[in-house]
Design a protein around this motif. Structure first.
Motif, PDB file in Angstrom:
ATOM      1  N   ASP A 139       0.829  -1.204   0.000  1.00 48.56           N
ATOM      2  CA  ASP A 139       0.000   0.000   0.000  1.00 48.56           C
ATOM      3  C   ASP A 139       0.869   1.262   0.000  1.00 48.56           C
ATOM      4  O   ASP A 139       0.574   2.227  -0.704  1.00 48.56           O
ATOM      5  CB  ASP A 139      -0.931   0.007   1.213  1.00 48.56           C
ATOM      6  CG  ASP A 139      -2.082  -0.975   1.088  1.00 48.56           C
ATOM      7  OD1 ASP A 139      -2.356  -1.429  -0.038  1.00 48.56           O
ATOM      8  OD2 ASP A 139      -2.703  -1.299   2.118  1.00 48.56           O
ATOM      9  N   ALA A 140       1.935   1.233   0.801  1.00 44.46           N
ATOM     10  CA  ALA A 140       2.834   2.390   0.854  1.00 44.46           C
ATOM     11  C   ALA A 140       3.525   2.609  -0.482  1.00 44.46           C
ATOM     12  O   ALA A 140       3.648   3.744  -0.960  1.00 44.46           O
ATOM     13  CB  ALA A 140       3.866   2.203   1.964  1.00 44.46           C
ATOM     14  N   ASN A 141       3.984   1.510  -1.122  1.00 46.70           N
ATOM     15  CA  ASN A 141       4.621   1.631  -2.433  1.00 46.70           C
ATOM     16  C   ASN A 141       3.620   2.086  -3.493  1.00 46.70           C
ATOM     17  O   ASN A 141       3.941   2.910  -4.361  1.00 46.70           O
ATOM     18  CB  ASN A 141       5.223   0.297  -2.853  1.00 46.70           C
ATOM     19  CG  ASN A 141       6.409  -0.134  -2.014  1.00 46.70           C
ATOM     20  OD1 ASN A 141       6.649  -1.323  -1.810  1.00 46.70           O
ATOM     21  ND2 ASN A 141       7.167   0.822  -1.510  1.00 46.70           N
ATOM     22  N   LYS A 142       2.401   1.556  -3.416  1.00 44.33           N
ATOM     23  CA  LYS A 142       1.358   1.960  -4.355  1.00 44.33           C
ATOM     24  C   LYS A 142       1.080   3.451  -4.250  1.00 44.33           C
ATOM     25  O   LYS A 142       0.939   4.151  -5.257  1.00 44.33           O
ATOM     26  CB  LYS A 142       0.083   1.155  -4.082  1.00 44.33           C
ATOM     27  CG  LYS A 142      -1.101   1.528  -4.957  1.00 44.33           C
ATOM     28  CD  LYS A 142      -2.323   0.710  -4.571  1.00 44.33           C
ATOM     29  CE  LYS A 142      -3.547   1.123  -5.387  1.00 44.33           C
ATOM     30  NZ  LYS A 142      -4.756   0.352  -4.965  1.00 44.33           N
ATOM     31  N   ALA A 143       1.010   3.953  -3.024  1.00 43.46           N
ATOM     32  CA  ALA A 143       0.762   5.388  -2.821  1.00 43.46           C
ATOM     33  C   ALA A 143       1.879   6.215  -3.444  1.00 43.46           C
ATOM     34  O   ALA A 143       1.625   7.239  -4.094  1.00 43.46           O
ATOM     35  CB  ALA A 143       0.642   5.686  -1.330  1.00 43.46           C
ATOM     36  N   GLN A 144       3.124   5.768  -3.271  1.00 39.37           N
ATOM     37  CA  GLN A 144       4.256   6.501  -3.821  1.00 39.37           C
ATOM     38  C   GLN A 144       4.153   6.641  -5.336  1.00 39.37           C
ATOM     39  O   GLN A 144       4.288   7.741  -5.890  1.00 39.37           O
ATOM     40  CB  GLN A 144       5.559   5.780  -3.477  1.00 39.37           C
ATOM     41  CG  GLN A 144       5.961   5.846  -2.024  1.00 39.37           C
ATOM     42  CD  GLN A 144       6.464   7.205  -1.631  1.00 39.37           C
ATOM     43  OE1 GLN A 144       7.252   7.812  -2.340  1.00 39.37           O
ATOM     44  NE2 GLN A 144       5.986   7.712  -0.525  1.00 39.37           N
ATOM     45  N   VAL A 145       3.922   5.523  -6.004  1.00 39.67           N
ATOM     46  CA  VAL A 145       3.977   5.559  -7.463  1.00 39.67           C
ATOM     47  C   VAL A 145       2.719   6.172  -8.074  1.00 39.67           C
ATOM     48  O   VAL A 145       2.797   6.802  -9.143  1.00 39.67           O
ATOM     49  CB  VAL A 145       4.267   4.158  -8.048  1.00 39.67           C
ATOM     50  CG1 VAL A 145       5.664   3.697  -7.610  1.00 39.67           C
ATOM     51  CG2 VAL A 145       3.211   3.138  -7.652  1.00 39.67           C
ATOM     52  N   LEU A 146       1.571   6.008  -7.445  1.00 45.34           N
ATOM     53  CA  LEU A 146       0.381   6.704  -7.926  1.00 45.34           C
ATOM     54  C   LEU A 146       0.582   8.212  -7.861  1.00 45.34           C
ATOM     55  O   LEU A 146       0.233   8.946  -8.792  1.00 45.34           O
ATOM     56  CB  LEU A 146      -0.849   6.311  -7.096  1.00 45.34           C
ATOM     57  CG  LEU A 146      -1.560   5.011  -7.436  1.00 45.34           C
ATOM     58  CD1 LEU A 146      -2.637   4.708  -6.391  1.00 45.34           C
ATOM     59  CD2 LEU A 146      -2.188   5.065  -8.830  1.00 45.34           C
TER      60      LEU A 146
END
Length: 578
Positions: A139-146
């Motif tokens: 979720d944290a990585n997804k937030a970064q790249v979004l």
């Protein structure tokens, strides 16, 4: 086909091969099953997405797109004919930009987008194979790249207007690479949606206590981008609801920075600040060193910076543009210098006519070499370049460092930027609200501007030179614009500030749902007066920027020839084709 020319997928560290089933991965690995097995691999790809924007080409472009095209910068007059980018810069300065121009490349941004798409496509499956990679990590990585992907798309649509939106990660050399262009309206809607989704999983700002608080997009960074997008769209659509959304997201950033500072800010930690304030900014004596010198960086008031020093990567693009044109010690100047408007005090009763209205504003000396010298027509850019403050006596302004490598971070967002975005939106809400009695938004905006301006004045000068609402209450739009020019010059902001100003003053309202080939508006005289004032004969340049189409850069000719779905900005042409 030369794959390096394709608009969106060529990653700086990838060796492209021709096998149909070969997977393109960020570290030159070419077998899919050998990668996406570990938490560390996912995090490496996330870091690589940010690294694309540290590319020298990206920084050069951001300075050219956001600063050089405005009234801020001119080409260094003593630049030798052999300088690599002299011809390309001359084209842009004369507004005769050809589609082969070196600064028309959007490659680093689409490279970053492809890394982001790789994470979105591949990272979730790593949860099943690495017990250390938890759903929360994803979720944290997804937030970064979004968030980073949205930032890149927003940046690009402000530069090119109509841009391709890739359907996902490009993995194979056989992928269909011909993504069609999208209108700004659809791009901005997508960015807002992605940022709101990212916000659900993003970490709060200022929680690590180190470079990650500024080097990664957290809640503060996401909210700053959202505020910027809403302000951009509101200025074009002249929409009160978008202006209010800008204010709301600015307030979120301001509240978060205030809370973080009061909990553990540098000055508060050392007992140097005991009085509660609405905003906590580095003090008059500390501002330059905290924000722009290699001694500082990642200051408490900063929000999002590209990390150079901590990654041991030189900021070559900034070095070339502002410091040494070929990044060599023998070069004593950069490709660009500040125009006289940004290096001298201007005496005028018209706010729009000046940047520096007095000689006691410390930023004048911190941001330009030889500031206010009467015999100088081009002023070296000092901001980011000088390794230390000019000092309150302003006697260090002519000294330049002989350092071998420039490690200065590039700052995308900081608190004063967000404060002034809020002020800009408040003024427009006041205007759209009919300036109703009891509406304090105009004065609220003034108080923000004054707070930012006061930081640049010594205590002794605040009484005599501090801004007074009675003098500016009827000219607040111009005051906010000029304060942004003072505070944020040479940070890649000015051209977009002027574009927003233009869109608010065009006779007809622009249409974000249409491509430039379908619809465009004439530029406003108010905009032209500001944007062209660095030229010796501004009137001679008006025909070259008469309508909205000229505000945007051409798409690089190689992209047009490779992707049949791309339509060129109709005011530009290729020198090799016509």
């Amino acid at each position: 086909m030369n794959m390096k020319k394709i608009f969106s997928i060529i990653l700086a560290s990838i060796a492209m091969v021709s096998c149909v089933d070969t997977v393109i991965l960020p570290d030159n690995k070419t077998v899919d099953e050998d990668f996406w097995k570990k938490k560390s691999e996912v995090e490496a790809v996330v870091a690589s997405a940010y690294a694309q924007l540290r590319d020298a080409q990206a920084i050069r472009n951001m300075i050219i797109w956001g600063d050089f095209r405005s009234d801020e910068l001119v080409v260094t007059s003593s630049l030798p004919a052999s300088a690599t980018y002299k011809t390309a810069l001359a084209q842009i300065y004369s507004m005769n930009i050809e589609t082969e121009n070196a600064f028309t490349s959007w490659y680093p941004f689409y490279s970053a987008i492809n890394y982001c798409n790789l994470v979105l496509d591949k990272a979730e499956a790593v949860i099943a194979v690495d017990p250390d990679y938890m759903p929360g990590d994803y979720d944290a990585n997804k937030a970064q790249v979004l968030a980073l992907r949205a930032f890149c798309y927003f940046y690009l649509t402000r530069v090119f207007h109509d841009i391709p939106v890739t359907p996902g990660a490009y993995l194979n050399s056989s992928d269909d690479l011909n993504a069609p262009q999208a209108t700004p309206d659809s791009v901005l809607n997508m960015c807002i949606e992605d940022l709101k989704e990212a916000s659900k999983y993003a970490i709060a700002g200022d929680v690590y206590g180190d470079w990650r608080d500024k080097g990664y997009l957290n809640q503060d960074g996401i909210n700053a981008i959202l505020a910027d997008i809403y302000l951009w769209r509101a200025s074009i659509n002249r929409d009160a609801s978008d202006y209010q959304a800008c204010v709301d997201y600015c307030d979120k950033v301001i509240a978060a920075k205030k809370a973080a500072y009061e909990k553990g800010g540098r000055h508060r930690r050392f007992g140097q600040e005991t009085v509660e304030q609405d905003y906590y900014l580095s003090e008059y004596d500390d501002m330059y060193n905290d924000l722009f010198s290699e001694m500082g960086q990642n200051a408490d008031e900063s929000i999002f910076e590209l990390q150079y020093k901590l990654s041991n990567a030189g900021n070559t693009g900034l070095d070339q543009m502002y410091f040494r044109y070929e990044s060599k010690s023998a070069n004593s100047f950069g490709y660009l210098k500040a125009s006289p408007v940004y290096g001298k005090e201007v005496k005028s009763t018209e706010i729009k006519d000046y940047v520096w209205s007095n000689t006691v504003d410390q930023r004048l000396y911190e941001y330009a070499y030889d500031a206010n010298s009467t015999n100088v027509e081009q002023f070296g850019v000092r901001k980011f370049v000088a390794t230390e403050s000019a000092g309150t006596d302003n006697k260090a302004d002519s000294k330049r460092s002989g350092r071998a490598t420039v490690y200065q971070n590039w700052v995308f967002y900081r608190l004063t930027d967000v404060m002034l975005m809020k002020a800009e939106a408040l003024v427009q809400l006041y205007e759209l609200g009919g300036k109703a009695e009891g509406d304090t938004r105009n004065e609220d905006a003034f108080n923000i501007v004054k707070f930012v301006n006061d930081r640049a004045l010594s205590e002794a000068n605040k009484t005599s030179y501090g801004l007074k609402y009675s003098l500016y209450k009827d000219r607040m739009e111009e005051l906010v614009l000029v304060e942004r020019a003072r505070e944020l010059c040479f940070e890649g902001k000015r051209w977009y500030d002027l574009m927003r100003y233009n869109y608010r003053h065009t006779t007809n309202k622009a249409d974000l749902t249409k491509m430039l080939s379908e619809s465009y508006v004439a530029n406003s005289d108010a905009f032209l007066e500001l944007a062209l004032r660095k030229y010796a004969v501004p009137s001679a340049m008006k025909a070259k920027i008469r309508d909205e189409r000229y505000l945007y850069m051409p798409i690089n000719q190689d992209e047009i020839e490779i992707n049949p779905n791309l339509k060129q900005n109709p005011v530009y042409k290729s020198s090799s084709k016509y």
